[in-house]
Design a protein around this motif. Structure first.
Motif, PDB file in Angstrom:
ATOM      1  N   ASN A  97      -5.728   4.207   1.065  1.00  0.00           N
ATOM      2  CA  ASN A  97      -4.560   4.301   0.331  1.00  0.00           C
ATOM      3  C   ASN A  97      -3.309   4.479   0.840  1.00  0.00           C
ATOM      4  O   ASN A  97      -2.885   5.817   0.681  1.00  0.00           O
ATOM      5  CB  ASN A  97      -4.812   4.932  -0.934  1.00  0.00           C
ATOM      6  CG  ASN A  97      -4.400   4.396  -2.094  1.00  0.00           C
ATOM      7  OD1 ASN A  97      -3.953   3.506  -2.203  1.00  0.00           O
ATOM      8  ND2 ASN A  97      -4.816   5.561  -2.854  1.00  0.00           N
ATOM      9  N   ILE A  98      -2.741   3.323   0.792  1.00  0.00           N
ATOM     10  CA  ILE A  98      -1.706   3.837   1.653  1.00  0.00           C
ATOM     11  C   ILE A  98      -0.684   2.614   0.974  1.00  0.00           C
ATOM     12  O   ILE A  98      -0.779   1.898   0.690  1.00  0.00           O
ATOM     13  CB  ILE A  98      -1.881   3.240   3.477  1.00  0.00           C
ATOM     14  CG1 ILE A  98      -2.174   4.173   3.720  1.00  0.00           C
ATOM     15  CG2 ILE A  98       0.105   4.038   3.897  1.00  0.00           C
ATOM     16  CD1 ILE A  98      -2.425   4.065   5.393  1.00  0.00           C
ATOM     17  N   SER A  99       1.114   3.220   0.391  1.00  0.00           N
ATOM     18  CA  SER A  99       1.893   2.289  -0.180  1.00  0.00           C
ATOM     19  C   SER A  99       2.720   1.708   1.219  1.00  0.00           C
ATOM     20  O   SER A  99       3.276   2.225   2.391  1.00  0.00           O
ATOM     21  CB  SER A  99       1.980   2.849  -1.325  1.00  0.00           C
ATOM     22  OG  SER A  99       1.546   3.087  -1.590  1.00  0.00           O
ATOM     23  N   TYR A 100       2.797   0.595   1.616  1.00  0.00           N
ATOM     24  CA  TYR A 100       3.437   0.252   2.445  1.00  0.00           C
ATOM     25  C   TYR A 100       4.997  -0.516   1.767  1.00  0.00           C
ATOM     26  O   TYR A 100       4.769  -1.243   0.788  1.00  0.00           O
ATOM     27  CB  TYR A 100       2.869  -0.574   3.406  1.00  0.00           C
ATOM     28  CG  TYR A 100       1.678  -1.103   4.191  1.00  0.00           C
ATOM     29  CD1 TYR A 100       0.787  -0.396   3.327  1.00  0.00           C
ATOM     30  CD2 TYR A 100       1.670  -0.126   5.660  1.00  0.00           C
ATOM     31  CE1 TYR A 100      -0.946  -0.186   3.855  1.00  0.00           C
ATOM     32  CE2 TYR A 100       0.272  -0.313   6.323  1.00  0.00           C
ATOM     33  CZ  TYR A 100      -0.163   0.003   5.453  1.00  0.00           C
ATOM     34  OH  TYR A 100      -1.945   0.774   6.428  1.00  0.00           O
ATOM     35  N   ARG A 101       5.763  -0.312   3.207  1.00  0.00           N
ATOM     36  CA  ARG A 101       7.588  -1.008   2.748  1.00  0.00           C
ATOM     37  C   ARG A 101       7.157  -2.364   3.025  1.00  0.00           C
ATOM     38  O   ARG A 101       7.520  -1.949   4.647  1.00  0.00           O
ATOM     39  CB  ARG A 101       8.619   0.337   2.685  1.00  0.00           C
ATOM     40  CG  ARG A 101       8.474   1.026   1.960  1.00  0.00           C
ATOM     41  CD  ARG A 101       9.723   2.423   2.271  1.00  0.00           C
ATOM     42  NE  ARG A 101      10.970   1.773   2.440  1.00  0.00           N
ATOM     43  CZ  ARG A 101      12.407   1.531   2.484  1.00  0.00           C
ATOM     44  NH1 ARG A 101      11.759   2.702   3.550  1.00  0.00           N
ATOM     45  NH2 ARG A 101      13.085   0.835   2.771  1.00  0.00           N
ATOM     46  N   TYR A 102       7.689  -3.765   2.789  1.00  0.00           N
ATOM     47  CA  TYR A 102       7.688  -4.574   2.971  1.00  0.00           C
ATOM     48  C   TYR A 102       9.187  -4.625   3.944  1.00  0.00           C
ATOM     49  O   TYR A 102      10.221  -4.470   3.017  1.00  0.00           O
ATOM     50  CB  TYR A 102       7.403  -5.832   2.450  1.00  0.00           C
ATOM     51  CG  TYR A 102       6.512  -6.469   2.683  1.00  0.00           C
ATOM     52  CD1 TYR A 102       5.176  -5.161   1.514  1.00  0.00           C
ATOM     53  CD2 TYR A 102       5.655  -6.525   2.899  1.00  0.00           C
ATOM     54  CE1 TYR A 102       4.101  -5.867   1.829  1.00  0.00           C
ATOM     55  CE2 TYR A 102       4.412  -7.701   3.437  1.00  0.00           C
ATOM     56  CZ  TYR A 102       3.426  -6.830   2.185  1.00  0.00           C
ATOM     57  OH  TYR A 102       2.106  -7.145   2.370  1.00  0.00           O
ATOM     58  N   LEU A 103       9.304  -4.325   4.677  1.00  0.00           N
ATOM     59  CA  LEU A 103      10.934  -4.862   5.626  1.00  0.00           C
ATOM     60  C   LEU A 103      11.641  -5.826   5.481  1.00  0.00           C
ATOM     61  O   LEU A 103      12.991  -5.634   5.288  1.00  0.00           O
ATOM     62  CB  LEU A 103      11.285  -3.325   6.613  1.00  0.00           C
ATOM     63  CG  LEU A 103      10.500  -2.584   6.871  1.00  0.00           C
ATOM     64  CD1 LEU A 103      11.340  -0.933   7.958  1.00  0.00           C
ATOM     65  CD2 LEU A 103      11.549  -0.854   5.540  1.00  0.00           C
ATOM     66  N   ALA A 104      10.789  -7.246   6.228  1.00  0.00           N
ATOM     67  CA  ALA A 104      10.939  -8.348   6.069  1.00  0.00           C
ATOM     68  C   ALA A 104       9.725  -8.721   5.859  1.00  0.00           C
ATOM     69  O   ALA A 104       9.087  -8.361   6.554  1.00  0.00           O
ATOM     70  CB  ALA A 104      12.186  -8.160   7.668  1.00  0.00           C
ATOM     71  N   GLY A 105       9.821 -10.276   5.272  1.00  0.00           N
ATOM     72  CA  GLY A 105       9.006 -10.855   4.568  1.00  0.00           C
ATOM     73  C   GLY A 105       8.127 -10.396   3.842  1.00  0.00           C
ATOM     74  O   GLY A 105       8.606  -9.632   3.208  1.00  0.00           O
ATOM     75  N   THR A 106       6.913 -11.533   3.379  1.00  0.00           N
ATOM     76  CA  THR A 106       5.893 -11.358   2.325  1.00  0.00           C
ATOM     77  C   THR A 106       4.885 -11.379   2.408  1.00  0.00           C
ATOM     78  O   THR A 106       4.078 -11.802   3.581  1.00  0.00           O
ATOM     79  CB  THR A 106       6.698 -12.130   1.274  1.00  0.00           C
ATOM     80  OG1 THR A 106       6.101 -13.340   1.766  1.00  0.00           O
ATOM     81  CG2 THR A 106       8.070 -12.071   0.045  1.00  0.00           C
ATOM     82  N   PRO A 107       4.087 -10.664   1.373  1.00  0.00           N
ATOM     83  CA  PRO A 107       2.452 -10.995   2.058  1.00  0.00           C
ATOM     84  C   PRO A 107       2.157 -12.374   2.366  1.00  0.00           C
ATOM     85  O   PRO A 107       2.930 -13.328   1.928  1.00  0.00           O
ATOM     86  CB  PRO A 107       1.706 -10.606   0.465  1.00  0.00           C
ATOM     87  CG  PRO A 107       2.745 -10.208  -0.123  1.00  0.00           C
ATOM     88  CD  PRO A 107       3.793  -9.881   0.327  1.00  0.00           C
TER      89      PRO A 107
END
Length: 476
Positions: free
Chosen positions: A77-87
């Motif tokens: 259970n980790i919250s990732y930050r998207y610095l570039a791009g999307t899922p």
């Protein structure tokens, strides 16, 4: 009478005291038992951790306990930050994972990303996803790198092929004051321990993005059309069990996994993050999942290109001398039954020469008429054949006098199948044989192929590799 009452009263008190004492004793024994049992379990866990944390770990002993007790299939259970791009909008065939930190000297990340994309065809690009994890806690550095990536690879980001992520420092475990294994200095222990956590978080993120995952470093050069080569190797391993396929002999470069194993590998790296370097842990993970031997393919698909290490900018001149960047072409080697009448040395059996793994066939001094035979499961069209005998260490264990033949018209049972007629394609020269355009020289669909010894030799024979390229599947 007064005395009798007194003695009766004393007997009752003694009985009550005895009962109370026995009750207290039983309770104490129960607590002691629980304590001993808990202590035994804890010591067992500690022993497992201690032995897993040594470079001489015995994986066979713990394979069942690791599978049964540590069958981690869920994500962390980790919250990732998207610095570039999307899922990603859809699942891909292969995810390529890179983790990068700020270096004191040199920065190769952009060159690595460039190599991945430039060495892939348009069709291959449709099947890959590249995930870059910026694992440095310096936000200014991360912002600068994201800007560079976004400027140079904007079309890949828009196309959904490239994602840049970051995990906040709050999610990391303790990285200071860790135990100093292998007499490493404290800063080295902190560096390699954080690196294990970095990779665990990256693996966790990539678990559901594709069917397969390959681990790279951020200072790597790729071989041309490496994805096609990887797919061909995976196809050749269908039906066989494997945990890790290796496409480089350096560190954790080019290590390929099934994506469904990534959550368990991520948990494993977190469990032992402070024990040892990542490449050692990867070896133990493979062993714990019952893959005893290394399965490494040659030529290597990935090359280390960085000159300065990410640890203190130290020099790192390691190179993979099995790497080939251009004209890389893995043979098809269609399914076949392999047999020989030569005297095989130990476990260097016939099958090892027909594999792209770094193994070989080794037979004792062959005589005239001895052969190494290949019977294909289906008739095939062949475009190219290449056979290499001998090794660098045993350069005289080559086929000094021999020929290569192809055959048709199979007879016999499944175990004893062979061809009735053969066509000779040529002789071995200096222990090697190579021929192209076979489909234009052989008018029939090929059922068999054999290496024939045409003159006895006192030297033993190593068949290092047999490579077969097919042109098309004939109509049955």
């Amino acid at each position: 009478r007064h005395n009798l009452k007194y003695f009766d009263k004393m007997r009752c008190l003694r009985k009550r005291s005895a009962v109370s004492f026995l009750g207290i004793l039983v309770v104490c024994l129960l607590f002691m038992n629980l304590y001993i049992e808990d202590g035994y379990v804890l010591e067992g866990d500690k022993q497992l951790i201690r032995e897993t944390a040594t470079h001489q770990l015995n994986p066979e002993r713990y394979v069942h306990s690791f599978k049964d007790l540590s069958n981690f299939s869920g994500s962390i259970n980790i919250s990732y930050r998207y610095l570039a791009g999307t899922p990603l909008p859809r699942k891909r065939y292969l995810t390529i994972g890179l983790s990068s930190v700020k270096r004191k000297k040199g920065n190769y990340l952009l060159e690595t990303i460039k190599s991945i994309f430039e060495q892939s065809s348009y069709e291959e690009l449709k099947e890959i996803a590249v995930v870059v994890q910026l694992a440095d806690f310096d936000s200014a550095w991360c912002e600068g790198v994201v800007q560079d990536i976004s400027q140079k690879f904007a079309h890949h980001i828009i196309a959904g092929r490239l994602i840049v992520i970051h995990v906040p420092e709050d999610y990391y475990p303790v990285l200071d004051g860790l135990k100093r294994n292998y007499n490493d200095p404290e800063d080295r222990v902190k560096f390699r321990s954080k690196q294990n956590v970095d990779y665990a978080f990256l693996l966790n993120f990539c678990a559901n993005l594709s069917d397969y995952y390959v681990m790279l470093e951020d200072d790597v050069r790729c071989s041309k059309n490496f994805l096609t080569a990887v797919k061909k190797v995976i196809t050749s391993r269908e039906g066989s069990y494997w945990v890790t396929l290796e496409f480089s002999k350096l560190g954790y470069i080019g290590k390929l996994y099934h994506s469904h194993d990534l959550p368990r590998l991520a948990h494993f790296l977190l469990m032992f993050y402070q024990e040892m370097p990542c490449d050692w842990l990867l070896i133990h993970f493979r062993g714990l999942l019952a893959q005893k031997e290394v399965i490494r393919f040659k030529p290597s698909l990935f090359q280390h290109m960085g000159y300065y290490s990410s640890y203190k900018g130290a020099e790192n001149k390691l190179k993979d001398d099995d790497f080939e960047e251009e004209s890389f072409d893995i043979p098809d080697n269609p399914p076949a039954n392999l047999h020989t009448n030569m005297n095989v040395f130990e476990n260097y059996e016939a099958s090892k020469a027909y594999s792209s793994i770094d193994e070989y066939f080794w037979g004792k001094a062959p005589s005239t008429g001895d052969f190494y035979g290949i019977v294909f499961e289906k008739p095939i069209k062949i475009s190219k054949i290449k056979v290499v005998t001998g090794t660098e260490d045993r350069q005289n264990d080559i086929l000094h006098h021999g020929a290569l033949e192809v055959g048709e018209k199979i007879v016999g049972s499944k175990k004893g199948r062979q061809c009735t007629t053969y066509l000779r394609l040529g002789e071995f020269k200096n222990g090697n044989f190579e021929i192209t355009d076979v489909e234009h020289k052989v008018l029939f669909d090929i059922n068999c192929m054999r290496i024939l010894v045409t003159k006895s030799q006192k030297e033993w024979l190593i068949i290092r590799s047999i490579s077969v390229w097919t042109s098309q599947t004939p109509n049955q």
